[in-house]
Design a protein around this motif. Structure first.
Motif, PDB file in Angstrom:
ATOM      1  N   TYR A  96       0.830  -1.205  -0.121  1.00  0.00           N
ATOM      2  CA  TYR A  96      -0.053   0.135  -0.035  1.00  0.00           C
ATOM      3  C   TYR A  96       0.934   1.339   0.102  1.00  0.00           C
ATOM      4  O   TYR A  96       0.265   2.250  -0.599  1.00  0.00           O
ATOM      5  CB  TYR A  96      -0.963  -0.036   1.142  1.00  0.00           C
ATOM      6  CG  TYR A  96      -2.205  -0.921   1.001  1.00  0.00           C
ATOM      7  CD1 TYR A  96      -2.791  -1.097   0.050  1.00  0.00           C
ATOM      8  CD2 TYR A  96      -2.383  -1.880   2.057  1.00  0.00           C
ATOM      9  CE1 TYR A  96      -3.759  -1.834  -0.354  1.00  0.00           C
ATOM     10  CE2 TYR A  96      -3.428  -2.706   1.952  1.00  0.00           C
ATOM     11  CZ  TYR A  96      -4.235  -2.643   0.972  1.00  0.00           C
ATOM     12  OH  TYR A  96      -5.470  -3.639   0.666  1.00  0.00           O
ATOM     13  N   TYR A  97       2.012   1.253   0.624  1.00  0.00           N
ATOM     14  CA  TYR A  97       2.479   2.357   0.904  1.00  0.00           C
ATOM     15  C   TYR A  97       3.781   2.766   0.153  1.00  0.00           C
ATOM     16  O   TYR A  97       4.635   3.737   0.124  1.00  0.00           O
ATOM     17  CB  TYR A  97       3.167   2.611   2.625  1.00  0.00           C
ATOM     18  CG  TYR A  97       2.118   2.738   3.329  1.00  0.00           C
ATOM     19  CD1 TYR A  97       0.910   3.710   3.183  1.00  0.00           C
ATOM     20  CD2 TYR A  97       1.990   1.967   4.505  1.00  0.00           C
ATOM     21  CE1 TYR A  97       0.024   4.128   3.940  1.00  0.00           C
ATOM     22  CE2 TYR A  97       0.966   2.147   5.455  1.00  0.00           C
ATOM     23  CZ  TYR A  97      -0.039   3.077   5.075  1.00  0.00           C
ATOM     24  OH  TYR A  97      -1.056   3.377   6.251  1.00  0.00           O
ATOM     25  N   HIS A  98       4.178   1.853  -0.727  1.00  0.00           N
ATOM     26  CA  HIS A  98       5.527   1.852  -1.483  1.00  0.00           C
ATOM     27  C   HIS A  98       5.622   3.126  -2.552  1.00  0.00           C
ATOM     28  O   HIS A  98       6.656   3.602  -2.647  1.00  0.00           O
ATOM     29  CB  HIS A  98       5.661   0.682  -2.348  1.00  0.00           C
ATOM     30  CG  HIS A  98       4.974   0.379  -3.512  1.00  0.00           C
ATOM     31  ND1 HIS A  98       5.395   0.896  -4.615  1.00  0.00           N
ATOM     32  CD2 HIS A  98       3.791  -0.221  -3.865  1.00  0.00           C
ATOM     33  CE1 HIS A  98       4.636   0.546  -5.628  1.00  0.00           C
ATOM     34  NE2 HIS A  98       3.583  -0.002  -4.977  1.00  0.00           N
ATOM     35  N   PRO A  99       4.485   3.475  -2.908  1.00  0.00           N
ATOM     36  CA  PRO A  99       4.583   4.696  -3.708  1.00  0.00           C
ATOM     37  C   PRO A  99       4.906   5.921  -2.969  1.00  0.00           C
ATOM     38  O   PRO A  99       5.572   6.972  -3.487  1.00  0.00           O
ATOM     39  CB  PRO A  99       3.321   5.121  -4.182  1.00  0.00           C
ATOM     40  CG  PRO A  99       2.531   3.635  -4.202  1.00  0.00           C
ATOM     41  CD  PRO A  99       2.986   3.091  -2.994  1.00  0.00           C
ATOM     42  N   PHE A 100       4.675   5.880  -1.756  1.00  0.00           N
ATOM     43  CA  PHE A 100       5.258   7.076  -0.789  1.00  0.00           C
ATOM     44  C   PHE A 100       6.471   6.908  -0.156  1.00  0.00           C
ATOM     45  O   PHE A 100       6.998   8.101   0.055  1.00  0.00           O
ATOM     46  CB  PHE A 100       4.168   7.194   0.347  1.00  0.00           C
ATOM     47  CG  PHE A 100       2.695   7.262  -0.337  1.00  0.00           C
ATOM     48  CD1 PHE A 100       2.143   8.475  -0.562  1.00  0.00           C
ATOM     49  CD2 PHE A 100       1.809   6.079  -0.261  1.00  0.00           C
ATOM     50  CE1 PHE A 100       0.830   8.551  -1.032  1.00  0.00           C
ATOM     51  CE2 PHE A 100       0.549   6.311  -0.593  1.00  0.00           C
ATOM     52  CZ  PHE A 100       0.100   7.468  -0.784  1.00  0.00           C
ATOM     53  N   LEU A 101       7.153   5.709  -0.337  1.00  0.00           N
ATOM     54  CA  LEU A 101       8.343   5.501   0.066  1.00  0.00           C
ATOM     55  C   LEU A 101       9.455   5.793  -1.182  1.00  0.00           C
ATOM     56  O   LEU A 101      10.485   5.859  -1.001  1.00  0.00           O
ATOM     57  CB  LEU A 101       8.519   4.168   0.642  1.00  0.00           C
ATOM     58  CG  LEU A 101       7.624   3.997   1.737  1.00  0.00           C
ATOM     59  CD1 LEU A 101       7.655   2.310   2.256  1.00  0.00           C
ATOM     60  CD2 LEU A 101       7.963   4.646   3.105  1.00  0.00           C
ATOM     61  N   GLU A 102       8.839   5.246  -2.317  1.00  0.00           N
ATOM     62  CA  GLU A 102       9.653   5.372  -3.572  1.00  0.00           C
ATOM     63  C   GLU A 102       9.314   6.589  -4.374  1.00  0.00           C
ATOM     64  O   GLU A 102       8.815   6.540  -5.229  1.00  0.00           O
ATOM     65  CB  GLU A 102       9.601   4.094  -4.413  1.00  0.00           C
ATOM     66  CG  GLU A 102       9.867   2.939  -3.730  1.00  0.00           C
ATOM     67  CD  GLU A 102       9.638   1.749  -4.628  1.00  0.00           C
ATOM     68  OE1 GLU A 102       8.956   1.869  -5.606  1.00  0.00           O
ATOM     69  OE2 GLU A 102       9.695   0.558  -4.251  1.00  0.00           O
ATOM     70  N   ASN A 103       9.730   7.765  -3.851  1.00  0.00           N
ATOM     71  CA  ASN A 103       9.538   9.068  -4.314  1.00  0.00           C
ATOM     72  C   ASN A 103      10.012   9.354  -5.810  1.00  0.00           C
ATOM     73  O   ASN A 103      11.341   9.094  -5.806  1.00  0.00           O
ATOM     74  CB  ASN A 103       9.691  10.294  -3.478  1.00  0.00           C
ATOM     75  CG  ASN A 103       8.705  10.267  -2.062  1.00  0.00           C
ATOM     76  OD1 ASN A 103       7.741  10.588  -2.097  1.00  0.00           O
ATOM     77  ND2 ASN A 103       9.449   9.777  -1.070  1.00  0.00           N
ATOM     78  N   PRO A 104       9.271   9.910  -6.765  1.00  0.00           N
ATOM     79  CA  PRO A 104       9.943  10.253  -7.884  1.00  0.00           C
ATOM     80  C   PRO A 104      11.060  11.161  -8.000  1.00  0.00           C
ATOM     81  O   PRO A 104      10.853  12.466  -7.948  1.00  0.00           O
ATOM     82  CB  PRO A 104       9.046  10.425  -8.829  1.00  0.00           C
ATOM     83  CG  PRO A 104       7.962  10.936  -7.995  1.00  0.00           C
ATOM     84  CD  PRO A 104       8.022  10.112  -6.564  1.00  0.00           C
ATOM     85  N   GLN A 105      12.466  10.898  -7.678  1.00  0.00           N
ATOM     86  CA  GLN A 105      13.312  11.797  -7.710  1.00  0.00           C
ATOM     87  C   GLN A 105      13.535  12.521  -8.829  1.00  0.00           C
ATOM     88  O   GLN A 105      14.111  13.716  -9.000  1.00  0.00           O
ATOM     89  CB  GLN A 105      14.717  11.136  -7.357  1.00  0.00           C
ATOM     90  CG  GLN A 105      14.627  10.477  -5.719  1.00  0.00           C
ATOM     91  CD  GLN A 105      14.377  11.334  -4.811  1.00  0.00           C
ATOM     92  OE1 GLN A 105      14.809  12.249  -4.744  1.00  0.00           O
ATOM     93  NE2 GLN A 105      13.264  10.808  -3.840  1.00  0.00           N
ATOM     94  N   SER A 106      13.135  12.150 -10.130  1.00  0.00           N
ATOM     95  CA  SER A 106      13.316  12.686 -11.310  1.00  0.00           C
ATOM     96  C   SER A 106      12.593  14.366 -11.342  1.00  0.00           C
ATOM     97  O   SER A 106      12.951  15.079 -12.101  1.00  0.00           O
ATOM     98  CB  SER A 106      12.715  12.019 -12.520  1.00  0.00           C
ATOM     99  OG  SER A 106      11.327  11.691 -12.114  1.00  0.00           O
TER     100      SER A 106
END
Length: 381
Positions: free
Chosen positions: A146-156
């Motif tokens: 559930y939370y991985h999008p908020f942990l893997e923030n798009p650094q680009s």
């Protein structure tokens, strides 16, 4: 009782230190309902810690150790008001990152505590490390899902995930078009007028793959246009995160219902007051789902803050109910009868009568009359 006095002394001393810090240090003071809720959770931390210290059985020590870890969150949130976590973030979006990570840690640790308790009930013959491995695999797996999008923030793009969602991308287009319309015509546009000026992109997996058809375009504009007023963008911004919180709450509620169902069907030996704690947690999670859903449906930031404050009062009330049972648990295990009972249900559960507290006796006296029902949950099997 000495243990309870120690808990209250530590609690008062802790709150006094924080109060002094709020007065003399540059700290943002939380709103009253938040302050009440955090104060109660600090008290629960000390109760759970002293339960761990005084538990007569190793099995229950780990159950309450997990609750102790969860209630540590109260200290983390208080430290955040002093700007402690800003030291670890050098970003214009540090407040967003801190909010996300604190809440993820909070919901994951509470889910872990509940799930471990259920695994302990279902697989009581397993070793402790096996229960921890099973709990970690399930809870951390679901939390990451559930939370991985908020942990893997798009650094680009250099921004947190919530700034890159499909709704936010479309919101920006509608906002800019609305501002241009107001500057030109000096009045608020409606959805049809916005739709005549702009066609929103069709987005899949964060990538633009085309443009929306006319019907879908106006529906999206009707949905997002209200958020362009009264700081509604802040509500829209955090909606994806609140949805994930609801999913985690549902996940935990399923575990609590599994606990209740197994408890009713099998009537296994269980420590005193633990079942009452689980019932309160069931209400807390159900209330949190309602609260998060109400917040998601808000379109104005002022309305969101009002709902948030009301929700905190209700949450504080049910955390206060937990205090009663944590206090009762600590008092019970420090008594001669309680220590004997807790040891016996682990070594000779078939030879000991089920412990009945005041709530059990009240329910049996006023709400049951069948002898069949009295064989479940409250009395000897």
């Amino acid at each position: 009782m000495k243990q309870v006095k120690k808990v209250l002394t530590l609690w008062i001393a802790t709150l006094s230190l924080f109060a002094i810090g709020f007065v003399f240090l540059e700290a943002s003071i939380p709103e009253i309902p938040i302050l009440i809720s955090l104060s109660i959770q600090v008290l629960l931390f000390y109760f759970s810690l002293f339960i761990v210290i005084n538990e007569p059985t190793r099995k229950h020590k780990f159950i309450f150790l997990n609750f102790t870890l969860f209630f540590v969150n109260s200290f983390l949130y208080i430290f955040n008001y002093f700007g402690f976590f800003n030291l670890f973030f050098d970003s214009a979006f540090s407040a967003v990152y801190i909010f996300q990570y604190l809440y993820i840690f909070l919901s994951t640790t509470l889910a872990f505590a509940i799930a471990y308790l259920v695994f302990d009930l279902l697989f009581h013959n397993f070793k402790i490390y096996q229960k921890y491995l099973a709990t970690a695999a399930v809870v951390l797996g679901v939390a990451f899902f559930y939370y991985h999008p908020f942990l893997e923030n798009p650094q680009s793009v250099g921004k947190p995930y919530i700034y890159t969602t499909e709704n936010i991308q479309k919101y920006r287009i509608i906002r800019d078009t609305r501002e241009e319309f107001i500057n030109q015509y000096n009045r608020e546009p409606n959805a049809t007028e916005i739709a005549a000026l702009v066609t929103l992109p069709a987005i899949s997996d964060g990538e633009v793959v085309g443009q929306l058809y006319a019907e879908a375009n106006i529906k999206q504009i009707e949905k997002l246009l209200p958020y362009t007023k009264n700081d509604g963008s802040l509500v829209l911004l955090y909606q994806p995160f609140y949805f994930k919180i609801i999913y985690m709450d549902v996940f935990v509620i399923l575990f609590i219902l599994l606990y209740c169902g197994y408890q009713y069907a099998k009537d296994p030996p269980q420590g005193a007051y633990i079942d009452k704690m689980m019932y309160v947690f069931l209400v807390i999670f159900s209330l949190d789902i309602f609260h998060q859903w109400a917040v998601i449906k808000s379109v104005e930031f002022a309305g969101y803050m009002e709902l948030f404050g009301i929700g905190q009062y209700f949450s504080a009330g049910f955390f206060a109910a937990l205090v009663i049972f944590f206090y009762a648990r600590l008092k019970f295990i420090k008594s001669v009868v309680g220590e004997f009972y807790e040891v016996e249900i682990q070594t000779n559960p078939e030879k000991i009568t089920r412990w009945m507290d005041g709530i059990d006796k009240y329910i049996l006296k006023n709400f049951t009359s069948s002898k069949d029902l009295k064989g479940r949950l409250f009395e000897q099997r």
